[in-house]
Design an enzyme around this catalytic site. Structure first.
Site, PDB file in Angstrom:
ATOM      1  N   GLU A   1       0.847  -1.203   0.000  1.00  0.00           N
ATOM      2  CA  GLU A   1       0.000   0.000   0.000  1.00  0.00           C
ATOM      3  C   GLU A   1       0.881   1.252   0.000  1.00  0.00           C
ATOM      4  O   GLU A   1       2.061   1.202   0.358  1.00  0.00           O
ATOM      5  CB  GLU A   1      -0.925  -0.097   1.226  1.00  0.00           C
ATOM      6  CG  GLU A   1      -1.933   0.990   1.462  1.00  0.00           C
ATOM      7  CD  GLU A   1      -2.860   1.372   0.329  1.00  0.00           C
ATOM      8  OE1 GLU A   1      -2.378   1.627  -0.791  1.00  0.00           O
ATOM      9  OE2 GLU A   1      -4.075   1.497   0.579  1.00  0.00           O
ATOM     10  N   ASP A   2       0.300   2.371  -0.388  1.00  0.00           N
ATOM     11  CA  ASP A   2       1.079   3.615  -0.429  1.00  0.00           C
ATOM     12  C   ASP A   2       1.209   4.280   0.941  1.00  0.00           C
ATOM     13  O   ASP A   2       2.286   4.713   1.331  1.00  0.00           O
ATOM     14  CB  ASP A   2       0.515   4.600  -1.472  1.00  0.00           C
ATOM     15  CG  ASP A   2      -0.989   4.895  -1.297  1.00  0.00           C
ATOM     16  OD1 ASP A   2      -1.630   4.328  -0.383  1.00  0.00           O
ATOM     17  OD2 ASP A   2      -1.517   5.694  -2.086  1.00  0.00           O
TER      18      ASP A   2
ATOM     19  N   ASP B   1      -3.235   5.958   6.644  1.00  0.00           N
ATOM     20  CA  ASP B   1      -3.658   7.273   7.128  1.00  0.00           C
ATOM     21  C   ASP B   1      -4.594   7.049   8.324  1.00  0.00           C
ATOM     22  O   ASP B   1      -4.119   6.823   9.436  1.00  0.00           O
ATOM     23  CB  ASP B   1      -4.320   7.998   5.950  1.00  0.00           C
ATOM     24  CG  ASP B   1      -4.694   9.434   6.246  1.00  0.00           C
ATOM     25  OD1 ASP B   1      -3.948  10.102   6.974  1.00  0.00           O
ATOM     26  OD2 ASP B   1      -5.729   9.901   5.734  1.00  0.00           O
TER      27      ASP B   1
ATOM     28  N   PHE C   1      -0.661  16.622   3.801  1.00  0.00           N
ATOM     29  CA  PHE C   1      -1.074  15.870   2.621  1.00  0.00           C
ATOM     30  C   PHE C   1       0.104  15.756   1.662  1.00  0.00           C
ATOM     31  O   PHE C   1       0.637  16.745   1.198  1.00  0.00           O
ATOM     32  CB  PHE C   1      -2.278  16.525   1.942  1.00  0.00           C
ATOM     33  CG  PHE C   1      -2.955  15.593   0.992  1.00  0.00           C
ATOM     34  CD1 PHE C   1      -3.838  14.627   1.458  1.00  0.00           C
ATOM     35  CD2 PHE C   1      -2.678  15.638  -0.369  1.00  0.00           C
ATOM     36  CE1 PHE C   1      -4.437  13.734   0.587  1.00  0.00           C
ATOM     37  CE2 PHE C   1      -3.270  14.746  -1.251  1.00  0.00           C
ATOM     38  CZ  PHE C   1      -4.156  13.802  -0.763  1.00  0.00           C
TER      39      PHE C   1
ATOM     40  N   ARG D   1       1.225  11.587  -9.319  1.00  0.00           N
ATOM     41  CA  ARG D   1       1.657  10.225  -9.003  1.00  0.00           C
ATOM     42  C   ARG D   1       3.034   9.914  -9.585  1.00  0.00           C
ATOM     43  O   ARG D   1       3.758   9.063  -9.083  1.00  0.00           O
ATOM     44  CB  ARG D   1       0.660   9.203  -9.580  1.00  0.00           C
ATOM     45  CG  ARG D   1      -0.712   9.215  -8.937  1.00  0.00           C
ATOM     46  CD  ARG D   1      -1.468   7.961  -9.361  1.00  0.00           C
ATOM     47  NE  ARG D   1      -2.893   8.004  -9.089  1.00  0.00           N
ATOM     48  CZ  ARG D   1      -3.463   7.686  -7.933  1.00  0.00           C
ATOM     49  NH1 ARG D   1      -2.722   7.315  -6.913  1.00  0.00           N
ATOM     50  NH2 ARG D   1      -4.773   7.741  -7.784  1.00  0.00           N
TER      51      ARG D   1
END
Ligand code: IMP
Ligand code: MG
Length: 179
Positions: free
Chosen positions: A98-99, A102, A151, A164
């Site tokens: 996963e990136d 959060d 963010f 991206r």
């Protein structure tokens, strides 16, 4: 640096170095085993591609598309599978790539759903971790970097599907997401 970035948080070189370390750690932890590496589209694609080259094991690839209910930049408690893993995972060593973790909602729900399929093992590999935003208990088994409550974009992570492709991870200028 991209003109929409306020600052670079993690350089291309630091990411590459850390991804190599994670790959080496996975290689050593799963010696003699096969692993199914499941990338979560689309955010994990860049990390996934770099990571797999650094894992020296019998590796298979698969991908999932999941969506947290609700929209915007905060996710809610449910996860919907848009595209599932295309094979049974029973008895397999599964690594979810996963990136970012959060609130933790996406991975917590995904993990719960996948565990009902009886994999041999299931671990979470996340490039980034933003623990200050956590709403549910969720920890990655392999984490690249802990980031502050900002963010971030780049290296797979997007804002409105943009950025991206940036080779580094940065923080957007405030004017970009407030306009
Ligand atoms: P969680 O369910 O709240 O843990 O959020 C997971 C998803 O939210 C990630 O897979 C990202 O797609 C997105 N996300 C959370 N924080 C960021 C960020 O700082 N930049 C870009 N995407 C983010
Ligand atoms: Mg996203």
């Amino acid at each position: 640096m991209h003109e929409d970035l306020a600052k670079i948080l993690i350089s291309k070189e630091d990411i590459e170095k850390r991804v190599k370390e994670i790959g080496a750690q996975i290689t050593s932890d799963y010696q003699g085993e096969s692993v199914l590496m499941v990338g979560i589209l689309r955010g994990a694609v860049v990390f996934f591609s770099e990571l797999v080259k650094n894992v020296d094991l019998d590796v298979r690839f698969d991908f999932m598309v999941v969506s947290s209910y609700g929209s915007g930049s905060t996710s809610s408690g449910e996860v919907r599978i848009i595209k599932d893993i295309s094979q049974p995972i029973e008895g397999k060593n599964v690594l979810i790539i996963e990136d970012i973790i959060d609130t933790g909602n996406t991975l917590k729900n995904l993990k719960r759903m996948l565990l009902t399929r009886n994999p041999k093992s299931l671990k979470i590999v996340s490039l980034l971790d933003k623990p200050s935003r956590r709403k549910v208990e969720m920890e990655g088994d392999y984490v690249g970097f802990v980031v502050p409550n900002e963010f971030v974009v780049g290296y797979g992570l997007d804002y409105d599907e943009k950025y991206r492709n940036l080779p580094e991870i940065g923080v957007l200028k405030e004017e970009i997401y407030t306009k």
